[in-house]
Design an enzyme around this catalytic site. Sequence first.
Site, PDB file in Angstrom:
ATOM      1  N   ASN A  14       0.879  -1.175   0.000  1.00  0.00           N
ATOM      2  CA  ASN A  14       0.000   0.000   0.000  1.00  0.00           C
ATOM      3  C   ASN A  14       0.912   1.219   0.000  1.00  0.00           C
ATOM      4  OD1 ASN A  14      -1.776   2.050   0.511  1.00  0.00           O
ATOM      5  ND2 ASN A  14      -2.290   1.401   2.601  1.00  0.00           N
ATOM      6  N   LYS A  16       0.077   4.239  -0.360  1.00  0.00           N
ATOM      7  CA  LYS A  16      -0.607   5.438   0.154  1.00  0.00           C
ATOM      8  C   LYS A  16      -0.374   6.619  -0.808  1.00  0.00           C
ATOM      9  CE  LYS A  16      -0.160   3.418   4.673  1.00  0.00           C
ATOM     10  NZ  LYS A  16      -0.102   3.570   6.113  1.00  0.00           N
ATOM     11  N   HIS A 106      -9.478   1.213   4.503  1.00  0.00           N
ATOM     12  CA  HIS A 106      -8.219   1.396   5.238  1.00  0.00           C
ATOM     13  C   HIS A 106      -8.452   2.360   6.412  1.00  0.00           C
ATOM     14  CE1 HIS A 106      -4.172   2.719   6.197  1.00  0.00           C
ATOM     15  NE2 HIS A 106      -3.785   1.552   5.720  1.00  0.00           N
ATOM     16  N   GLU A 108      -6.887   4.828   7.462  1.00  0.00           N
ATOM     17  CA  GLU A 108      -6.714   6.252   7.147  1.00  0.00           C
ATOM     18  C   GLU A 108      -7.963   6.811   6.463  1.00  0.00           C
ATOM     19  OE1 GLU A 108      -2.959   5.717   5.223  1.00  0.00           O
ATOM     20  OE2 GLU A 108      -2.110   5.190   7.168  1.00  0.00           O
ATOM     21  N   GLU A 178      -5.345  -4.818  10.501  1.00  0.00           N
ATOM     22  CA  GLU A 178      -4.337  -3.784  10.706  1.00  0.00           C
ATOM     23  C   GLU A 178      -4.665  -2.986  11.966  1.00  0.00           C
ATOM     24  OE1 GLU A 178      -2.189  -2.648   6.847  1.00  0.00           O
ATOM     25  OE2 GLU A 178      -4.038  -1.510   6.898  1.00  0.00           O
ATOM     26  N   GLY A 184       2.342   2.481  10.644  1.00  0.00           N
ATOM     27  CA  GLY A 184       3.293   3.581  10.476  1.00  0.00           C
ATOM     28  C   GLY A 184       4.003   3.990  11.758  1.00  0.00           C
ATOM     29  N   SER A 224       3.436  -1.884  10.369  1.00  0.00           N
ATOM     30  CA  SER A 224       4.880  -1.893  10.643  1.00  0.00           C
ATOM     31  C   SER A 224       5.552  -3.212  10.259  1.00  0.00           C
ATOM     32  CB  SER A 224       5.152  -1.540  12.106  1.00  0.00           C
ATOM     33  OG  SER A 224       4.707  -0.212  12.361  1.00  0.00           O
TER      34      SER A 224
HETATM   35  P1  PGA Z   1       2.826   0.511   7.579  1.00  0.00           P
HETATM   36  O1  PGA Z   1       1.356   0.695   6.957  1.00  0.00           O
HETATM   37  O2  PGA Z   1       3.401  -0.773   7.006  1.00  0.00           O
HETATM   38  O3  PGA Z   1       3.591   1.721   7.144  1.00  0.00           O
HETATM   39  O4  PGA Z   1       2.674   0.402   9.053  1.00  0.00           O
HETATM   40  C1  PGA Z   1       0.507  -0.395   6.757  1.00  0.00           C
HETATM   41  C2  PGA Z   1      -0.786   0.050   6.119  1.00  0.00           C
HETATM   42  O5  PGA Z   1      -1.281   1.145   6.454  1.00  0.00           O
HETATM   43  O6  PGA Z   1      -1.358  -0.656   5.282  1.00  0.00           O
END
Ligand code: PGA
Length: 271
Positions: A14, A16, A106, A108, A178, A184, A224
Amino acid sequence: MGESELRVPLLAANWKMNKTVGETVSFVGAFIPEVRSLLDSTRDPWPEVLICPPFTSLPALSSLLASYPVRIGAQNVYWQAKGAFTGEISPLMLKDLGCRYVIVGHSERRHIMGETGEMVARKVRAALDEGLKPVLCVGETLAEREKGEALKVNSEMTAGGLSEVKKEEVSQVVIAYEPVWAIGTGKEARPDDAAQVIGRIRETVDSLFGKGVSEDVRVLYGGSVKSTNIRSFMMCEEIDGALVGGASLDPVEFARLVFEVLRARPDRRTG
Ligand code: PGA
């Protein structure tokens, strides 16, 4: 739990809101030779790999990856086929660009853009109607985990996201667990905690669609994930792959992730 033929491990990126078209071209130019050199040494075919770039990079990625076993997907979709919905992209438009998958719900989008459970369910439905595989994201916040509500929240989010799905379609849905506090932050979940939540997600699927149905549904872990910890997740029987944000932006690191998935599950792969 029995392992289904359908549960081929999936490594999903992803990106983003990262990478211009030029940066996407550079990524592929570095990623392909790197992953080839890692996999050539094992003579193994690739596991299922998916990259979800911003909409703007989909056409470039689609043509650059056309001769490689790497799928492309989008990070969002609208539920209508066409019409006066300024700024939105339809499932048909994604299909037209070669997408096989689309990330839906997601954290976000839920927390920053205010996407509701009902909107997520409609997007899952619309993706399936166009033959796109939705990657339905669920996950508890830190406050919910601290209150001991992680299992309940993930069960409810799963049931909500699948509320418009029919039993015969559910194996087309990928669920990504997640935890919001792990995204993140560099603080990944403990693999056994993730496996416990994923176990509850599968129980929820079975309670909705019938016993054993969840054995055909792939459930990924995300939050992460990097090349140095993915193996600990892949070693859990319940976990069928990973959804990777930050670590997927670097072509060498993402190639290592492909290699690690294959090393962890050499028996189940696409080719
Ligand atoms: P990350 O994000 O690997 O940077 O923690 C995962 C995601 O949001 O799908």
